[in-house]
Motif scaffolding. Structure first.
Motif, PDB file in Angstrom:
ATOM      1  N   GLY A 246       3.427  -2.737  -9.758  1.00 26.38           N
ATOM      2  CA  GLY A 246       2.380  -3.591  -9.245  1.00 26.38           C
ATOM      3  C   GLY A 246       2.338  -3.461  -7.735  1.00 26.38           C
ATOM      4  O   GLY A 246       2.832  -2.477  -7.166  1.00 26.38           O
ATOM      5  N   PRO A 247       1.787  -4.427  -7.018  1.00 26.54           N
ATOM      6  CA  PRO A 247       1.720  -4.368  -5.561  1.00 26.54           C
ATOM      7  C   PRO A 247       3.110  -4.283  -4.933  1.00 26.54           C
ATOM      8  O   PRO A 247       4.063  -4.896  -5.424  1.00 26.54           O
ATOM      9  CB  PRO A 247       1.021  -5.674  -5.178  1.00 26.54           C
ATOM     10  CG  PRO A 247       0.268  -6.088  -6.401  1.00 26.54           C
ATOM     11  CD  PRO A 247       1.103  -5.628  -7.560  1.00 26.54           C
ATOM     12  N   TYR A 248       3.234  -3.545  -3.827  1.00 29.33           N
ATOM     13  CA  TYR A 248       4.518  -3.392  -3.145  1.00 29.33           C
ATOM     14  C   TYR A 248       4.987  -4.722  -2.569  1.00 29.33           C
ATOM     15  O   TYR A 248       6.158  -5.078  -2.670  1.00 29.33           O
ATOM     16  CB  TYR A 248       4.389  -2.350  -2.040  1.00 29.33           C
ATOM     17  CG  TYR A 248       5.682  -2.067  -1.311  1.00 29.33           C
ATOM     18  CD1 TYR A 248       6.681  -1.321  -1.930  1.00 29.33           C
ATOM     19  CD2 TYR A 248       5.914  -2.537  -0.026  1.00 29.33           C
ATOM     20  CE1 TYR A 248       7.880  -1.045  -1.286  1.00 29.33           C
ATOM     21  CE2 TYR A 248       7.105  -2.273   0.632  1.00 29.33           C
ATOM     22  CZ  TYR A 248       8.084  -1.527  -0.004  1.00 29.33           C
ATOM     23  OH  TYR A 248       9.255  -1.268   0.642  1.00 29.33           O
ATOM     24  N   PHE A 249       4.055  -5.451  -1.946  1.00 24.23           N
ATOM     25  CA  PHE A 249       4.385  -6.774  -1.422  1.00 24.23           C
ATOM     26  C   PHE A 249       4.039  -7.821  -2.479  1.00 24.23           C
ATOM     27  O   PHE A 249       2.972  -7.772  -3.089  1.00 24.23           O
ATOM     28  CB  PHE A 249       3.630  -7.051  -0.123  1.00 24.23           C
ATOM     29  CG  PHE A 249       4.065  -6.178   1.020  1.00 24.23           C
ATOM     30  CD1 PHE A 249       5.346  -6.280   1.542  1.00 24.23           C
ATOM     31  CD2 PHE A 249       3.205  -5.241   1.564  1.00 24.23           C
ATOM     32  CE1 PHE A 249       5.745  -5.470   2.597  1.00 24.23           C
ATOM     33  CE2 PHE A 249       3.598  -4.427   2.612  1.00 24.23           C
ATOM     34  CZ  PHE A 249       4.879  -4.545   3.132  1.00 24.23           C
ATOM     35  N   LYS A 250       4.930  -8.779  -2.666  1.00 28.09           N
ATOM     36  CA  LYS A 250       4.772  -9.749  -3.748  1.00 28.09           C
ATOM     37  C   LYS A 250       3.509 -10.593  -3.601  1.00 28.09           C
ATOM     38  O   LYS A 250       2.979 -11.099  -4.591  1.00 28.09           O
ATOM     39  CB  LYS A 250       6.005 -10.644  -3.836  1.00 28.09           C
ATOM     40  CG  LYS A 250       6.255 -11.503  -2.601  1.00 28.09           C
ATOM     41  CD  LYS A 250       7.513 -12.351  -2.760  1.00 28.09           C
ATOM     42  CE  LYS A 250       7.766 -13.209  -1.524  1.00 28.09           C
ATOM     43  NZ  LYS A 250       8.990 -14.045  -1.660  1.00 28.09           N
ATOM     44  N   ASP A 251       3.017 -10.744  -2.360  1.00 29.19           N
ATOM     45  CA  ASP A 251       1.815 -11.540  -2.140  1.00 29.19           C
ATOM     46  C   ASP A 251       0.532 -10.728  -2.279  1.00 29.19           C
ATOM     47  O   ASP A 251      -0.561 -11.240  -2.044  1.00 29.19           O
ATOM     48  CB  ASP A 251       1.860 -12.182  -0.750  1.00 29.19           C
ATOM     49  CG  ASP A 251       2.976 -13.209  -0.638  1.00 29.19           C
ATOM     50  OD1 ASP A 251       3.295 -13.841  -1.669  1.00 29.19           O
ATOM     51  OD2 ASP A 251       3.537 -13.367   0.458  1.00 29.19           O
ATOM     52  N   GLY A 252       0.656  -9.427  -2.643  1.00 34.07           N
ATOM     53  CA  GLY A 252      -0.531  -8.600  -2.829  1.00 34.07           C
ATOM     54  C   GLY A 252      -1.218  -8.286  -1.507  1.00 34.07           C
ATOM     55  O   GLY A 252      -0.586  -8.165  -0.457  1.00 34.07           O
TER      56      GLY A 252
ATOM     57  N   ALA B 183       8.331   0.756   5.881  1.00 29.35           N
ATOM     58  CA  ALA B 183       7.691   1.350   4.708  1.00 29.35           C
ATOM     59  C   ALA B 183       6.260   1.798   4.992  1.00 29.35           C
ATOM     60  O   ALA B 183       5.547   2.194   4.060  1.00 29.35           O
ATOM     61  CB  ALA B 183       7.686   0.331   3.563  1.00 29.35           C
ATOM     62  N   MET B 184       5.837   1.757   6.251  1.00 32.69           N
ATOM     63  CA  MET B 184       4.438   2.041   6.557  1.00 32.69           C
ATOM     64  C   MET B 184       4.288   2.598   7.975  1.00 32.69           C
ATOM     65  O   MET B 184       5.103   2.311   8.849  1.00 32.69           O
ATOM     66  CB  MET B 184       3.588   0.755   6.485  1.00 32.69           C
ATOM     67  CG  MET B 184       3.685  -0.045   5.202  1.00 32.69           C
ATOM     68  SD  MET B 184       2.617  -1.512   5.245  1.00 32.69           S
ATOM     69  CE  MET B 184       3.448  -2.506   6.490  1.00 32.69           C
TER      70      MET B 184
ATOM     71  N   GLY C 144       7.835  12.858  16.622  1.00 31.61           N
ATOM     72  CA  GLY C 144       9.021  13.551  16.138  1.00 31.61           C
ATOM     73  C   GLY C 144      10.024  12.616  15.511  1.00 31.61           C
ATOM     74  O   GLY C 144      10.964  13.051  14.845  1.00 31.61           O
ATOM     75  N   SER C 145       9.835  11.313  15.699  1.00 32.62           N
ATOM     76  CA  SER C 145      10.710  10.326  15.055  1.00 32.62           C
ATOM     77  C   SER C 145       9.925   9.392  14.141  1.00 32.62           C
ATOM     78  O   SER C 145      10.450   8.387  13.670  1.00 32.62           O
ATOM     79  CB  SER C 145      11.459   9.504  16.116  1.00 32.62           C
ATOM     80  OG  SER C 145      10.557   8.905  17.018  1.00 32.62           O
ATOM     81  N   ILE C 146       8.672   9.738  13.903  1.00 35.21           N
ATOM     82  CA  ILE C 146       7.794   8.949  13.033  1.00 35.21           C
ATOM     83  C   ILE C 146       7.457   9.786  11.808  1.00 35.21           C
ATOM     84  O   ILE C 146       7.130  10.974  11.933  1.00 35.21           O
ATOM     85  CB  ILE C 146       6.503   8.550  13.770  1.00 35.21           C
ATOM     86  CG1 ILE C 146       6.819   7.630  14.958  1.00 35.21           C
ATOM     87  CG2 ILE C 146       5.519   7.874  12.817  1.00 35.21           C
ATOM     88  CD1 ILE C 146       5.615   7.320  15.818  1.00 35.21           C
ATOM     89  N   LEU C 147       7.511   9.175  10.624  1.00 32.14           N
ATOM     90  CA  LEU C 147       7.156   9.898   9.411  1.00 32.14           C
ATOM     91  C   LEU C 147       5.657  10.194   9.406  1.00 32.14           C
ATOM     92  O   LEU C 147       4.844   9.287   9.578  1.00 32.14           O
ATOM     93  CB  LEU C 147       7.518   9.072   8.177  1.00 32.14           C
ATOM     94  CG  LEU C 147       7.312   9.803   6.849  1.00 32.14           C
ATOM     95  CD1 LEU C 147       8.355  10.887   6.654  1.00 32.14           C
ATOM     96  CD2 LEU C 147       7.350   8.815   5.687  1.00 32.14           C
ATOM     97  N   PRO C 148       5.268  11.457   9.199  1.00 33.21           N
ATOM     98  CA  PRO C 148       3.839  11.793   9.121  1.00 33.21           C
ATOM     99  C   PRO C 148       3.272  11.379   7.764  1.00 33.21           C
ATOM    100  O   PRO C 148       3.241  12.146   6.802  1.00 33.21           O
ATOM    101  CB  PRO C 148       3.827  13.317   9.309  1.00 33.21           C
ATOM    102  CG  PRO C 148       5.162  13.773   8.827  1.00 33.21           C
ATOM    103  CD  PRO C 148       6.125  12.660   9.123  1.00 33.21           C
TER     104      PRO C 148
ATOM    105  N   GLY D 267       0.678   3.196   3.788  1.00 33.00           N
ATOM    106  CA  GLY D 267       1.743   3.952   3.144  1.00 33.00           C
ATOM    107  C   GLY D 267       1.462   4.077   1.664  1.00 33.00           C
ATOM    108  O   GLY D 267       0.628   3.345   1.113  1.00 33.00           O
ATOM    109  N   THR D 268       2.163   4.979   1.002  1.00 33.97           N
ATOM    110  CA  THR D 268       1.928   5.196  -0.420  1.00 33.97           C
ATOM    111  C   THR D 268       2.155   3.925  -1.229  1.00 33.97           C
ATOM    112  O   THR D 268       1.352   3.575  -2.092  1.00 33.97           O
ATOM    113  CB  THR D 268       2.855   6.303  -0.951  1.00 33.97           C
ATOM    114  OG1 THR D 268       2.525   7.530  -0.286  1.00 33.97           O
ATOM    115  CG2 THR D 268       2.685   6.495  -2.446  1.00 33.97           C
ATOM    116  N   ALA D 269       3.255   3.236  -0.952  1.00 38.59           N
ATOM    117  CA  ALA D 269       3.614   2.075  -1.763  1.00 38.59           C
ATOM    118  C   ALA D 269       2.615   0.933  -1.604  1.00 38.59           C
ATOM    119  O   ALA D 269       2.123   0.371  -2.579  1.00 38.59           O
ATOM    120  CB  ALA D 269       5.018   1.605  -1.411  1.00 38.59           C
ATOM    121  N   ALA D 270       2.309   0.580  -0.365  1.00 37.44           N
ATOM    122  CA  ALA D 270       1.426  -0.559  -0.101  1.00 37.44           C
ATOM    123  C   ALA D 270      -0.036  -0.146   0.030  1.00 37.44           C
ATOM    124  O   ALA D 270      -0.916  -0.998  -0.019  1.00 37.44           O
ATOM    125  CB  ALA D 270       1.871  -1.265   1.175  1.00 37.44           C
ATOM    126  N   VAL D 271      -0.319   1.135   0.226  1.00 38.92           N
ATOM    127  CA  VAL D 271      -1.637   1.713   0.508  1.00 38.92           C
ATOM    128  C   VAL D 271      -2.104   1.228   1.882  1.00 38.92           C
ATOM    129  O   VAL D 271      -1.919   1.905   2.880  1.00 38.92           O
ATOM    130  CB  VAL D 271      -2.671   1.409  -0.598  1.00 38.92           C
ATOM    131  CG1 VAL D 271      -3.958   2.195  -0.331  1.00 38.92           C
ATOM    132  CG2 VAL D 271      -2.114   1.758  -1.969  1.00 38.92           C
TER     133      VAL D 271
END
Length: 359
Positions: free
Chosen positions: A167-173, A236-237, A254-258, A302-306
């Motif tokens: 379901g949603p990554y964050f419990k509050d949607g 996560a984002m 260089g220290s941030i996820l693309p 991000g993928t999990a939370a969109v």
């Protein structure tokens, strides 16, 4: 690539979660997983879809001592007309191979990686939930499994893929989250491994995450490791700041996820008529312009939370509320357009969606 499909008696299949609308992220796993092994002599071999089960690792396995481990995260969706869809899976494959190169691990041929995900998902398609906001989370992972003590790359690896209805990554949607700005601990440094998906980055974030949770915040916003001045990313984002009709996000230092969702938001927002900018942005600028009203919205991607709206930032004991802690119009518009593309409800002019088959 030939993939062996291990038969599982129907009586051994797990029951589906009864109320898909109440799924908790990352707690339930499907009946099967994909596994494949590597060694220097054979290369990648023994590809199979088998029953989900525990692994047996030697106590001296490289991953346990020297953290040679990488992973990815992406999702599969069911459209209203029953199509099974994935969102830009080839980009996850390429990013994982970049991670593999950085950690001296063997790359996986793109076509084999994609085939493995597609065959596993379609084998387990009964697990793809159809309630609004739900999906099937896909977690490919690679471990160094050779047993030795000594700091050098392993010669043996295990690649596997597991699936989890979520379901949603964050419990509050889709509601604003509160974020704690960490100004002492650091997640990653330029020249390190902050721009790849390896477990060590997340282990480094645990202390700050726990501190934020104890203070009542949902996530941590990291600053640069050198000066503790410039905004980098949320655990996560990736992070976006909205100045009216302009979106600003930290440039990839260089220290941030693309992030793949990050790249998609940039392209999508420009197509929707917003101005987009990637640049270094100082936390002092962010807080000043939230206070002045120049920053009208903040959101993460991000993928999990969109897309996740941010309602407030907490920095050095002071709370900075964004847009009266309400979801902004720009955030909502981008989220809706992106979700509609992912679920096959809107035109995909970018060629992002991959159809695997039908339910």
């Amino acid at each position: 690539m030939k993939i062996y499909l291990e038969p599982i008696p129907e009586r051994e299949l797990k029951p589906l979660f009864e109320d898909a609308g109440k799924l908790i992220f990352g707690r339930i796993f499907t009946d099967r997983m994909f596994t494949m092994k590597y060694n220097a002599e054979k290369g990648w071999h023994d590809a199979k879809i088998e029953k989900y089960k525990s692994f047996s690792l030697d106590p001296a396995a490289c991953v346990l001592h020297y953290s040679q481990e990488i992973f990815e995260g992406l999702k599969a969706y069911v459209s209203e007309d029953g199509r099974v869809l994935m969102f830009r899976p080839e980009e996850n494959v390429r990013r994982m191979n970049r991670s593999a190169r950085r950690l001296c691990m063997p790359e996986i041929p793109e076509e084999d990686f994609l085939q493995a995900m597609k065959e596993l998902i379609m084998t387990e398609k009964r697990w793809i939930p159809r309630a609004p906001g739900t999906s099937l989370y896909v977690r490919p992972t690679m471990l160094g499994t050779e047993a030795f003590l000594g700091v050098h790359p392993a010669a043996e690896y295990l690649f596997y893929i597991i699936l989890s209805p979520v379901g949603p990554y964050f419990k509050d949607g889709f509601n604003p989250v509160s974020i704690y700005v960490e100004d002492t601990l650091v997640r990653a440094v330029v020249g390190g491994v902050g721009d790849i998906k390896t477990g060590g980055n997340y282990a480094a974030s645990l202390m700050a995450g726990l501190k934020a949770k104890e203070k009542g915040f949902s996530q941590v916003l990291w600053l640069d490791a050198k000066e503790h001045k410039y905004v980098e990313e949320v655990g996560a984002m990736n992070i976006f700041f909205v100045y009216g009709d302009q979106l600003v996000t930290p440039s990839l230092s260089g220290s941030i996820l693309p992030g793949i969702t990050r790249a998609s938001v940039l392209e999508l927002a420009a197509d929707m008529g917003y101005r987009v900018e990637e640049r270094a942005i100082a936390i002092d600028e962010v807080l000043e312009e939230i206070s002045s009203g120049r920053i009208t919205e903040v959101f993460g991607s991000g993928t999990a939370a969109v897309v996740s709206p941010v309602g407030s930032l907490h920095y050095k004991g002071q709370n900075y509320v964004v847009n009266n802690n309400q979801v902004g119009e720009v955030t909502k518009a981008i989220y809706t357009r992106l979700i509609d593309i992912q679920y096959g409800k809107a035109e995909d002019k970018f060629g992002w969606v991959c159809e695997l088959g039908r339910i």
